[in-house]
Design an enzyme around this catalytic site. Structure first.
Site: not given
Ligand code: SAH
Length: 381
Positions: A168, A34, A56
């Site tokens: 996030m 990632d 991603k």
């Protein structure tokens, strides 16, 4: 079929990888990685390993999940061992669970190697424990992304009184802060936003819930970042003076034998509407430094204590003659006039924002340090 591993690469600092992760990575034929994974970590892969980047990051183009799984299966069927390397821990917002299910369904044996997750490591860099006796009986990891239009139940989360660790969430910090305030969390709830934690480029904003969106946007913080919301955030200290929001110095006097709770209560009262989370330094007379309650208070909030001599105090009076003649400054507890000078001296050419208040054997004055920005001044005026 060959072996497969889901490996946690840790939050950023390559040294925060586990020994097992390192050893396993060094053995894999193929590594799917990632883009949050520190590139330094790939140097631990075999020189002849086939490296596949499957970015991603939210918002940017990324390899669809089914393609990642198809790639892994193709390599496995060809007899190659596959390491799937993910930032932090593979099972914390890493879609590791989905990959595990898909691989298992295809008959692949998968070993999961845990990693240090950003939600623990990021606050730890500032000395914030996400759980703390008497302060936070637990912590909740929650995504602030709002994916699939499923918003977390912020009201329910706020009601728990536990530390909220938001992954996030930085791009939606306005909505999140709003939702938590509406859910009844006090505006002065300590908060910290930490970007690129554990890496040399780490930056953080230490503030309160009502000022979190403004603090994040002023500092220009972006992804990847962790938000920590709850009283433990007040324990943050790196270089205290440099932490945004921590611009206040407290000048303290007290009777011998006061308790730590008396000190805390007096400081809290004098600081209002600021909180102890805004304090960078505690200052007192050097003859008072050894008082156990004071040491305990500084430890409780991880605050540095600076002390000044009688000569320092006199020098301060020469610089601020009005202090010497102010009855308010000069009277209290038989220890005349140490609070204001101590606060000012520790604030390094700052200005006094609270005159001395006396409460239950403790006297407190507050100054703001010279480098503070406009917003901090306006908040404290
Ligand atoms: N599996 C990862 C999380 C992946 S989700 C883990 O366990 O840490 C991606 C989110 O993790 C980012 O949006 C951010 O909220 C957080 N994150 C990952 N690395 C980070 C870092 N070095 N500093 C701050 N936040 C980070």
């Amino acid at each position: 079929m060959s072996r497969a591993w889901l490996i946690g690469a840790g939050p950023g600092d390559a040294e925060l990888m586990t020994v097992k992760a390192m050893r396993t990575l060094a053995s894999a034929d193929v590594v799917l990685v990632d883009d949050l994974v520190n590139p330094e970590i790939l140097e631990l892969a075999r020189a002849d390993a086939h490296i596949v980047h499957v970015g991603k990051r939210g918002g940017s183009p990324s390899t669809p999940q089914h393609e990642i799984i198809a790639t892994m299966l193709a390599h496995l069927r060809a007899g190659r061992s596959v390491a799937r390397l993910k930032g932090g821990d593979p099972f914390v917002f890493g879609r590791g669970g989905e990959e595990l299910e898909a691989l298992r369904a295809a008959g692949v044996k998968v070993e999961v190697i845990s990693g240090v997750t950003a939600g623990i490591a990021a606050p730890a860099t500032l000395g914030i424990p996400i759980t703390h006796r008497g302060m936070a009986q637990g912590a909740i990891f929650v995504t602030g992304h709002g994916a699939d239009d499923k918003e977390p139940d912020w009201r329910a989360l706020a009601a728990t009184g536990l530390t909220l660790v938001v992954y996030m969430g930085i791009r939606r910090v306005d909505d999140i802060a709003d939702a938590l305030l509406q859910a009844g969390l006090p505006g002065d709830t300590p908060c910290v936003a930490i970007e690129s934690a554990t890496l040399p480029k780490q930056r953080e904003v230490l503030t309160t819930l009502d000022r979190l969106p403004a603090g994040v946007s002023q500092a220009g913080l972006g992804s990847p970042a962790i938000l920590v919301i709850g009283s433990v955030a007040a324990l943050a200290r790196k270089d205290a003076a440099a932490l945004p929001g921590r611009t206040l110095t407290v000048g303290l006097g007290f009777r011998r034998g006061v308790t730590v709770d008396q000190i805390e209560a007096a400081i809290g009262t004098c600081l209002a509407p600021n909180t102890i989370a805004d304090v960078a330094t505690v200052a007192t007379l050097e003859t008072k430094a050894g008082e156990p309650a004071l040491t305990a208070f500084c430890e409780r909030y991880r605050l540095p204590l600076v002390t000044f001599s009688a000569q320092d105090i006199q020098a301060c009076f020469s610089r601020y003659p009005a202090l010497r003649t102010s009855p308010h400054v000069q009277t209290h507890l038989g220890v005349d006039g140490v609070c204001e000078p101590c606060a000012l001296l520790a604030a390094a050419d700052g200005m006094l924002i609270r005159e001395k208040q006396a409460l239950d054997g403790v006297t407190v004055a507050v100054a703001v340090s010279g480098q503070s920005d406009k917003q901090d001044r306006s908040r404290t005026s």
